[in-house]
Structure formats: C-alpha cells, structure tokens
Design a protein around this motif. Structure first.
Motif, PDB file in Angstrom:
ATOM      1  N   ASN A 286      -4.703  -9.616 -17.207  1.00 61.41           N
ATOM      2  CA  ASN A 286      -6.132  -9.824 -17.463  1.00 61.41           C
ATOM      3  C   ASN A 286      -6.968  -9.753 -16.190  1.00 61.41           C
ATOM      4  O   ASN A 286      -8.147 -10.105 -16.192  1.00 61.41           O
ATOM      5  CB  ASN A 286      -6.354 -11.172 -18.163  1.00 61.41           C
ATOM      6  N   ALA A 287      -6.378  -9.292 -15.091  1.00 63.61           N
ATOM      7  CA  ALA A 287      -7.085  -9.210 -13.813  1.00 63.61           C
ATOM      8  C   ALA A 287      -7.460  -7.766 -13.501  1.00 63.61           C
ATOM      9  O   ALA A 287      -6.794  -6.827 -13.942  1.00 63.61           O
ATOM     10  CB  ALA A 287      -6.197  -9.755 -12.691  1.00 63.61           C
ATOM     11  N   ASN A 288      -8.525  -7.625 -12.735  1.00 61.46           N
ATOM     12  CA  ASN A 288      -8.945  -6.307 -12.263  1.00 61.46           C
ATOM     13  C   ASN A 288      -8.531  -6.143 -10.806  1.00 61.46           C
ATOM     14  O   ASN A 288      -8.668  -7.076 -10.007  1.00 61.46           O
ATOM     15  CB  ASN A 288     -10.468  -6.170 -12.355  1.00 61.46           C
ATOM     16  N   VAL A 289      -8.055  -4.959 -10.464  1.00 60.90           N
ATOM     17  CA  VAL A 289      -7.775  -4.653  -9.066  1.00 60.90           C
ATOM     18  C   VAL A 289      -9.115  -4.261  -8.446  1.00 60.90           C
ATOM     19  O   VAL A 289      -9.752  -3.303  -8.878  1.00 60.90           O
ATOM     20  CB  VAL A 289      -6.735  -3.522  -8.929  1.00 60.90           C
ATOM     21  N   VAL A 290      -9.557  -5.038  -7.453  1.00 62.14           N
ATOM     22  CA  VAL A 290     -10.880  -4.818  -6.865  1.00 62.14           C
ATOM     23  C   VAL A 290     -10.825  -4.099  -5.523  1.00 62.14           C
ATOM     24  O   VAL A 290     -11.835  -3.592  -5.045  1.00 62.14           O
ATOM     25  CB  VAL A 290     -11.673  -6.145  -6.742  1.00 62.14           C
ATOM     26  N   LYS A 291      -9.633  -4.064  -4.925  1.00 64.25           N
ATOM     27  CA  LYS A 291      -9.442  -3.319  -3.679  1.00 64.25           C
ATOM     28  C   LYS A 291      -7.972  -2.919  -3.626  1.00 64.25           C
ATOM     29  O   LYS A 291      -7.096  -3.727  -3.930  1.00 64.25           O
ATOM     30  CB  LYS A 291      -9.812  -4.157  -2.459  1.00 64.25           C
ATOM     31  N   THR A 292      -7.725  -1.682  -3.248  1.00 68.43           N
ATOM     32  CA  THR A 292      -6.352  -1.183  -3.215  1.00 68.43           C
ATOM     33  C   THR A 292      -5.917  -0.833  -1.805  1.00 68.43           C
ATOM     34  O   THR A 292      -6.739  -0.693  -0.892  1.00 68.43           O
ATOM     35  CB  THR A 292      -6.211   0.086  -4.080  1.00 68.43           C
ATOM     36  N   ASP A 293      -4.617  -0.702  -1.672  1.00 69.46           N
ATOM     37  CA  ASP A 293      -3.987  -0.127  -0.476  1.00 69.46           C
ATOM     38  C   ASP A 293      -4.333  -0.819   0.842  1.00 69.46           C
ATOM     39  O   ASP A 293      -4.651  -0.170   1.835  1.00 69.46           O
ATOM     40  CB  ASP A 293      -4.301   1.373  -0.377  1.00 69.46           C
ATOM     41  N   VAL A 294      -4.276  -2.149   0.854  1.00 72.01           N
ATOM     42  CA  VAL A 294      -4.377  -2.887   2.119  1.00 72.01           C
ATOM     43  C   VAL A 294      -2.959  -2.857   2.685  1.00 72.01           C
ATOM     44  O   VAL A 294      -2.081  -3.589   2.233  1.00 72.01           O
ATOM     45  CB  VAL A 294      -4.872  -4.330   1.894  1.00 72.01           C
ATOM     46  N   VAL A 295      -2.745  -1.974   3.641  1.00 77.79           N
ATOM     47  CA  VAL A 295      -1.399  -1.679   4.121  1.00 77.79           C
ATOM     48  C   VAL A 295      -0.929  -2.709   5.140  1.00 77.79           C
ATOM     49  O   VAL A 295      -1.665  -3.089   6.052  1.00 77.79           O
ATOM     50  CB  VAL A 295      -1.349  -0.262   4.735  1.00 77.79           C
ATOM     51  N   ALA A 296       0.300  -3.148   4.952  1.00 78.42           N
ATOM     52  CA  ALA A 296       0.988  -4.030   5.903  1.00 78.42           C
ATOM     53  C   ALA A 296       2.244  -3.291   6.348  1.00 78.42           C
ATOM     54  O   ALA A 296       2.635  -2.294   5.732  1.00 78.42           O
ATOM     55  CB  ALA A 296       1.349  -5.353   5.226  1.00 78.42           C
ATOM     56  N   ASP A 297       2.892  -3.769   7.412  1.00 83.02           N
ATOM     57  CA  ASP A 297       4.074  -3.041   7.883  1.00 83.02           C
ATOM     58  C   ASP A 297       5.282  -3.230   6.972  1.00 83.02           C
ATOM     59  O   ASP A 297       6.259  -2.500   7.097  1.00 83.02           O
ATOM     60  CB  ASP A 297       4.397  -3.345   9.341  1.00 83.02           C
ATOM     61  N   ASN A 298       5.223  -4.166   6.028  1.00 85.77           N
ATOM     62  CA  ASN A 298       6.340  -4.361   5.095  1.00 85.77           C
ATOM     63  C   ASN A 298       5.898  -4.241   3.631  1.00 85.77           C
ATOM     64  O   ASN A 298       6.509  -4.794   2.738  1.00 85.77           O
ATOM     65  CB  ASN A 298       7.039  -5.702   5.336  1.00 85.77           C
ATOM     66  N   GLY A 299       4.817  -3.502   3.404  1.00 84.65           N
ATOM     67  CA  GLY A 299       4.378  -3.289   2.039  1.00 84.65           C
ATOM     68  C   GLY A 299       2.891  -3.031   1.938  1.00 84.65           C
ATOM     69  O   GLY A 299       2.259  -2.547   2.876  1.00 84.65           O
ATOM     70  N   VAL A 300       2.362  -3.380   0.782  1.00 85.76           N
ATOM     71  CA  VAL A 300       0.944  -3.126   0.511  1.00 85.76           C
ATOM     72  C   VAL A 300       0.388  -4.250  -0.356  1.00 85.76           C
ATOM     73  O   VAL A 300       1.098  -4.839  -1.167  1.00 85.76           O
ATOM     74  CB  VAL A 300       0.750  -1.746  -0.169  1.00 85.76           C
ATOM     75  N   ILE A 301      -0.896  -4.548  -0.154  1.00 88.51           N
ATOM     76  CA  ILE A 301      -1.602  -5.558  -0.936  1.00 88.51           C
ATOM     77  C   ILE A 301      -2.663  -4.846  -1.766  1.00 88.51           C
ATOM     78  O   ILE A 301      -3.392  -3.991  -1.259  1.00 88.51           O
ATOM     79  CB  ILE A 301      -2.287  -6.593  -0.017  1.00 88.51           C
ATOM     80  N   HIS A 302      -2.728  -5.221  -3.048  1.00 88.90           N
ATOM     81  CA  HIS A 302      -3.824  -4.804  -3.916  1.00 88.90           C
ATOM     82  C   HIS A 302      -4.535  -6.102  -4.303  1.00 88.90           C
ATOM     83  O   HIS A 302      -3.902  -7.041  -4.800  1.00 88.90           O
ATOM     84  CB  HIS A 302      -3.315  -4.082  -5.160  1.00 88.90           C
ATOM     85  N   VAL A 303      -5.823  -6.162  -4.066  1.00 92.09           N
ATOM     86  CA  VAL A 303      -6.603  -7.380  -4.288  1.00 92.09           C
ATOM     87  C   VAL A 303      -7.005  -7.466  -5.761  1.00 92.09           C
ATOM     88  O   VAL A 303      -7.517  -6.499  -6.327  1.00 92.09           O
ATOM     89  CB  VAL A 303      -7.857  -7.386  -3.390  1.00 92.09           C
ATOM     90  N   ILE A 304      -6.763  -8.642  -6.373  1.00 95.00           N
ATOM     91  CA  ILE A 304      -7.135  -8.856  -7.777  1.00 95.00           C
ATOM     92  C   ILE A 304      -8.106 -10.026  -7.897  1.00 95.00           C
ATOM     93  O   ILE A 304      -8.165 -10.895  -7.024  1.00 95.00           O
ATOM     94  CB  ILE A 304      -5.901  -9.058  -8.687  1.00 95.00           C
TER      95      ILE A 304
END
Length: 151
Positions: A126-144
């Motif tokens: 039920n969440a919206n992804v509001v920002k994508t592809d915040v890159v880290a050296d061990n993965g990625v963050i998508h903001v919800i």
C-alpha cells in the motif's frame, strides 16, 4: 605519457570516492532517522552494513510518523516484531528501478511484497515509491511513503 598519468589520476580519484553502505547512505540522507533508530534497536545495522547486496524499501520519518505513537513505541520495544517488520522492507540482491517488475517479491523476512506498476509509478503493497535508485556500495534504497507490514 601525460595523458596516461592524467587518466590514471582521474580514475584513482573516482575510485577512492565510493558510496557508503545502506546504513550510512540512509543516515546521510537525513530523512530516515526513525528507520535508522529501528534498525539499530533490532540489531540489524551490522547486517545492512555487510556485503549484501540488498534492496531496501525505506520508509521516511514521515511514514513512521503516520503510525500511532503507542503502536510505534510498542513496536520499537519488541525486538522480534521489529525485526520482522524491518526485514520485510528488504529484498535480497540489488534491484534498480529499471529492473522492477510487477508481481510478488520474496523479502528477507520470508513473506512476499506485492510490487505494482501504475502509470509509470511503482507501488509496494500500500506504499508508493517516491524516490528510486539511491545507490549504496552494498545495494540500493528505494524511498517509500508508508511503513509496510507483513501479514
């Protein structure tokens, strides 16, 4: 020779500046203070600083603020329940926005997240992804914009 040395210097300079891990990347963003506190309370910080890779659907402080205070306080005090909720926000591997497909995705917690695509927008449960592809050296963050709860 000068061109080679300049190229090497540029490559070295960029190679030395690498992204931070998931936890440090979230800390530096400044909008995940509650998430970071929860990750630390659950004892998951070292895991999310590990090699991964991880894809984290990260709720903002505003998303956590929408949970009634007494419910959030109870969750933060219950390490097992907190761990279950937090690991429900993590998917193994590094999944960039361009690679997201609609359907169920198994989380680290074990239950599936329902990923949807509507009009070019990505949703997770039920969440919206509001920002994508915040890159880290061990993965990625998508903001919800909401905290998603396992069933």
């Amino acid at each position: 020779m000068k061109q080679f040395m300049l190229g090497t210097a540029i490559a070295f300079a960029f190679g030395a500046a690498h992204a931070a891990d998931i936890v440090d990347t979230a800390k530096s963003a400044g909008s995940f203070n509650t998430l970071i506190a929860a990750v630390q309370a659950a004892g998951l910080a070292d895991t999310l600083k590990g090699p991964g890779p991880f894809t984290v659907f990260a709720p903002t402080d505003e998303a956590f603020a929408s949970i009634p205070k007494e419910k959030l306080d109870a969750l933060l005090k219950d390490k097992a329940a907190l761990t279950k909720v937090l690991t429900y926000h993590v998917v193994p591997g590094k999944v960039m926005a361009a690679d997201v497909k609609a359907g169920n995705v198994k989380t680290v917690e074990g239950s599936p997240l329902s990923v949807s695509m509507k009009g070019g927008k990505v949703g997770v449960n039920n969440a919206n992804v509001v920002k994508t592809d915040v890159v880290a050296d061990n993965g990625v963050i998508h903001v919800i914009d909401k905290v998603v709860m396992p069933k």
